[in-house]
Every structure is written in C-alpha cells, then in structure tokens.
Design a protein around this motif. Structure first.
Motif, short mmCIF file in Angstrom:
data_model
loop_
_atom_site.label_atom_id
_atom_site.label_comp_id
_atom_site.label_asym_id
_atom_site.label_seq_id
_atom_site.Cartn_x
_atom_site.Cartn_y
_atom_site.Cartn_z
N TYR A 145 2.91 -24.15 37.70
CA TYR A 145 2.67 -23.42 36.36
C TYR A 145 2.83 -22.08 36.50
CZ TYR A 145 0.31 -27.68 35.48
OH TYR A 145 0.25 -29.28 35.22
N ARG A 146 2.74 -21.38 37.77
CA ARG A 146 2.86 -20.16 38.07
C ARG A 146 4.39 -19.46 37.76
NH1 ARG A 146 2.47 -18.86 44.22
NH2 ARG A 146 0.46 -20.26 43.74
N GLU A 147 5.20 -20.43 38.49
CA GLU A 147 6.70 -19.73 38.36
C GLU A 147 7.00 -19.65 36.91
OE1 GLU A 147 8.63 -21.75 41.96
OE2 GLU A 147 9.80 -19.59 41.55
N PRO A 148 6.78 -20.69 36.25
CA PRO A 148 7.47 -20.84 34.81
C PRO A 148 6.90 -19.61 33.93
CG PRO A 148 7.06 -22.83 35.27
CD PRO A 148 6.44 -22.17 36.44
N VAL A 149 5.50 -19.21 34.27
CA VAL A 149 5.12 -18.08 33.75
C VAL A 149 5.63 -16.66 34.02
CG1 VAL A 149 2.84 -16.65 33.26
CG2 VAL A 149 2.79 -19.08 33.30
N ILE A 150 5.82 -16.57 35.48
CA ILE A 150 6.55 -15.37 35.95
C ILE A 150 7.88 -15.35 35.47
CG2 ILE A 150 7.27 -14.33 38.11
CD1 ILE A 150 5.00 -15.44 39.48
N LEU A 151 8.58 -16.13 35.67
CA LEU A 151 10.09 -15.98 35.05
C LEU A 151 10.21 -16.08 33.67
CD1 LEU A 151 11.65 -18.52 37.91
CD2 LEU A 151 11.93 -15.91 37.53
N PHE A 152 9.36 -16.80 32.83
CA PHE A 152 9.31 -16.71 31.26
C PHE A 152 9.30 -15.22 31.05
CE2 PHE A 152 7.07 -16.80 26.94
CZ PHE A 152 8.04 -17.33 26.67
N TYR A 153 8.23 -14.69 31.28
CA TYR A 153 8.04 -12.99 31.07
C TYR A 153 8.87 -12.31 31.46
CZ TYR A 153 4.09 -15.00 28.74
OH TYR A 153 3.29 -15.69 27.69
N PHE A 154 9.52 -12.30 32.85
CA PHE A 154 10.56 -11.70 33.53
C PHE A 154 11.79 -11.62 32.70
CE2 PHE A 154 14.20 -11.78 36.16
CZ PHE A 154 14.13 -10.51 36.78
N HIS A 155 12.17 -12.91 32.10
CA HIS A 155 13.17 -13.02 31.33
C HIS A 155 12.89 -12.56 29.90
CE1 HIS A 155 16.14 -14.30 34.32
NE2 HIS A 155 15.35 -15.34 34.53
N GLU A 156 11.81 -11.76 29.47
CA GLU A 156 11.47 -11.44 28.27
C GLU A 156 11.36 -12.54 27.32
OE1 GLU A 156 14.16 -7.86 27.49
OE2 GLU A 156 13.16 -6.80 28.87
N MET A 157 10.97 -13.72 27.63
CA MET A 157 10.52 -14.82 26.92
C MET A 157 11.80 -15.54 26.38
SD MET A 157 6.62 -13.93 25.12
CE MET A 157 7.48 -12.57 23.97
N ASP A 158 12.78 -15.58 27.20
CA ASP A 158 13.80 -16.21 26.98
C ASP A 158 13.87 -17.62 27.64
OD1 ASP A 158 16.23 -17.30 27.09
OD2 ASP A 158 17.39 -15.56 27.29
N MET A 159 13.36 -18.85 26.88
CA MET A 159 13.14 -19.93 27.55
C MET A 159 14.43 -20.45 28.31
SD MET A 159 10.63 -22.23 27.70
CE MET A 159 9.46 -21.82 26.08
N GLY A 160 15.50 -20.25 27.70
CA GLY A 160 16.83 -20.80 28.46
C GLY A 160 16.84 -20.09 29.75
N SER A 161 17.08 -18.80 29.79
CA SER A 161 17.30 -18.24 31.07
C SER A 161 16.25 -18.53 32.00
CB SER A 161 16.98 -16.70 31.00
OG SER A 161 17.92 -16.22 29.98
N ALA A 162 14.87 -18.64 31.74
CA ALA A 162 13.86 -18.83 32.55
C ALA A 162 13.96 -20.16 33.24
CB ALA A 162 12.58 -18.72 31.98
N ALA A 163 14.38 -21.24 32.37
CA ALA A 163 14.63 -22.73 32.82
C ALA A 163 15.90 -22.69 33.61
CB ALA A 163 15.11 -23.74 31.64
N ARG A 164 16.90 -21.95 33.43
CA ARG A 164 18.18 -21.90 34.29
C ARG A 164 17.70 -21.49 35.51
NH1 ARG A 164 20.87 -20.73 29.47
NH2 ARG A 164 20.58 -18.61 29.84
N THR A 165 16.96 -20.54 35.69
CA THR A 165 16.71 -19.76 37.01
C THR A 165 15.79 -20.77 37.96
OG1 THR A 165 16.62 -17.55 36.04
CG2 THR A 165 15.26 -17.75 38.03
N LEU A 166 15.03 -21.71 37.23
CA LEU A 166 14.01 -22.73 37.83
C LEU A 166 14.87 -23.89 38.02
CD1 LEU A 166 10.50 -22.11 36.79
CD2 LEU A 166 11.33 -21.81 38.83
N ARG A 167 15.84 -24.12 37.46
CA ARG A 167 17.05 -25.33 37.43
C ARG A 167 16.02 -26.35 36.67
NH1 ARG A 167 19.28 -23.35 43.04
NH2 ARG A 167 21.15 -22.32 42.28
#
Lengths: 206, 131
Positions: A145-167
């Motif tokens: 759960y930690r990484e999705p939160v970190i990357l979602f807000y890092f990508h300024e709440m862009d779900m697609g970018s965060a999901a792509r970063t985490l594959r």
C-alpha cells in the motif's frame, strides 16, 4: 511528474527528443552525454527518493544509485514507452530494494500518534505537524500500500503515471490506494475535523 | 526545499489528498550532478567484467553429463532384475553387524540434525538481515 519537469525545461516533446538524443549518444560511447539526462532528471528522482525515505542525504544517495543504474541499463530502454516512464520504474525498483536492505522506519503504523485534540487548534502550525505525521505514517504502511501512495502523490495524483511506474494495472492501483487511505484514516480519525476547520477558516477569510 | 502544493486543492478535497500532495520539494545539492558523473566515469573506465568461462566449463560439464547418464542407464538396465531377485525377508545379520547398523542410524540422525540446524540458522540470518 514528467509533464511538470517538461514545463520547467521546455515542451514535453523537446524533453523527450533531448532524452532520446542523449541516450543514443551515450550508447554510441559518449559518456559525457549522460550529464544532460542527469541534469534534467535529478530533481524528480531526488524528490521521488525523498518520498520513499524522508531523509535528504539518503534520498540523494538513492537517486545517485538510480541514475548510475540507469546509465548501465540504458540499452534496455526499448523506446516503446517514454524515457520518464522507464526511468521512474527503474528508480522505484532501486528505491524499493534499497529500503528492503536498510529499512527507514521501524515504527508500526499503530504507533504513529495523531496530535491531541487537533480540532481545537486551527493554526497553520498544527496542520503542518499533522501533515508531517501523516507523511511519516505513509512510510509505516505495508509495502503493497505504501508504494502506490508514494507514487500517486509523486505523480501529482495521476493514476495512469503511477500505475505505469509500478507496472501495475490501474484497477489494482485504485484498490490499493483506497485501502491505504482507509488505513490512514483509521490512524488519523481527526483528519476530517481538520478539513472542516480549514474550510471554516477559508470562509471567514473570504 | 520549496514548500507548498503544486496543485491548488480546495478545502473540500479529501484531507489526505490535500496534505500528501502538498509535500515539500527538494532541490538536489549543487554537487549532485558531478558526483553522479564521477561514478559513471569510474564505471565506464573500469575493465569489463570477466565473462564466464563457458569454453573451459563445457568439457567438464560434458563429462559430468556422460557419467550421470551412464549411471542412469545402468540403473534402468539392472533395476528390474534386482527387484525381481530381491527377497523382502529381513536378512539374518550377525550381532556385530546389527550393532554397526544401530550406530549408523545414530550417525544419520546426527547428520539430519546438523542439516536442520544449518537450515534454521541460515533462515534466521536471512530474516534478521545479519549477513
């Protein structure tokens, strides 16, 4: 985040073409061409690492490792996805394994305390304290759960970018984010009161 | 460090979104680029890693495959005969031989215990990341 960096450095297409040109030069043996990539991406990578560990020095070390790893693996960028997507995914892997080797937070989520009686203090200082505690609490979440939160807000709440970063599929990302928010709300039950007080404050200000 | 949200989220927004999207922005230190480039240049100047000696390994590998293959072939060839002629009655062993077998049992038990202890300790060190 890539888009944000692009607005700072120029149009996104320019940035992408600069990355592609630099990668080609590095692959043909020009090591110095990698400096352009480092200059363009140092900020996002350090900030991403900061969100993983909340330690400035360590964030820079982790970002350095990620960039060196990127240099070694440049040939594996297939140019099907954008350079930023590839770089962030690689950095996320580096940060994850680094934090697995040397964890940064030892406190369990239950032990991250919320400030006492937050609704009675409407000042900015309190909100800042609450914010810092909430960000630290993110680091105590289970890794899934930690990484999705970190990357979602890092990508300024862009779900697609965060999901792509985490594959990861966007649906999985959404589900994990929802669960993470639920865990955080359980830990910080006064968050809604804080929002209400902020809303009241803004109404008075208007 | 720069503070403040990059997106202007109103007070009606989810408080978690509002707080977490307003994280401070770090500016990398001035020597960051040069230290990354130094590491990159060091790695570029380093000799390439020694490749695995496949050519030297191949004869040994071939020999091992041959020996094990021959063993397996012999086993398959003689196993049915051995099973056919085997008698399942307990053999009559002299006293000294049965005593040796008892001792062999203890040795086997000790080996198993040593193996278990090694496995358990290696699991422990892996979990505690001592090594």
């Amino acid at each position: 985040m890539a888009e944000l960096t692009a607005t700072r450095a120029g149009a996104p297409q320019d940035l992408a073409s600069q990355d592609a040109a630099d990668v080609s030069r590095v692959l043909s043996g020009d090591v110095a061409a990698f400096e352009g990539i480092v200059r363009r991406w140092q900020g996002p990578l350090v900030n991403m690492a900061w969100r993983y560990c909340r330690d400035r020095n360590r964030a820079e070390e982790m970002a350095q490792d990620a960039l060196v790893r990127a240099w070694r693996g440049l040939a594996s960028w297939r140019r099907e996805s954008s350079f930023s997507t590839w770089l962030f995914a690689l950095a996320a892997n580096v940060y994850r394994s680094e934090l697995k080797r040397f964890p940064t937070v030892n406190l369990p989520l239950e032990e991250v305390a919320e400030p006492i009686r937050p609704a009675q203090q409407h000042d900015e200082l309190h909100e800042r304290q609450m914010g810092e505690r909430l960000r630290r609490a993110v680091l105590t979440l289970p890794p899934r759960y930690r990484e999705p939160v970190i990357l979602f807000y890092f990508h300024e709440m862009d779900m697609g970018s965060a999901a792509r970063t985490l594959r990861m599929p966007e649906g999985t990302m959404k589900a994990r984010l929802a669960r993470a928010r639920e865990l955080l709300r359980r830990r910080f039950p006064h968050l809604n009161e804080l929002t209400a007080s902020a809303q009241r404050g803004s109404e008075i200000g208007d | 460090m720069n503070n403040g949200p990059k997106k202007n989220l109103g007070a009606n927004f989810d408080p978690i979104d509002r707080i977490l999207s307003a994280d401070e922005q770090l500016v990398p230190s001035s020597g960051f680029v040069s230290s990354v480039m130094e590491r990159v240049r060091e790695q570029a100047a380093a000799p390439p890693p020694i490749p695995f000696p496949w050519k030297r390994m191949l004869p040994g590998f071939g020999l091992a495959v041959g020996v094990f293959g021959w063993g397996a072939f012999e086993l398959v060839r003689y196993l049915p005969q051995a099973i056919r002629h085997a008698s399942f009655a307990a053999p009559h062993l002299p006293v000294f031989a049965s005593r040796d077998l008892t001792q062999a049992g203890w040795v086997a038990l000790a080996c198993v215990l040593a193996l278990l202890s090694w496995w358990f300790s290696s699991r422990l060190t892996q979990h505690s990341r001592i090594l």
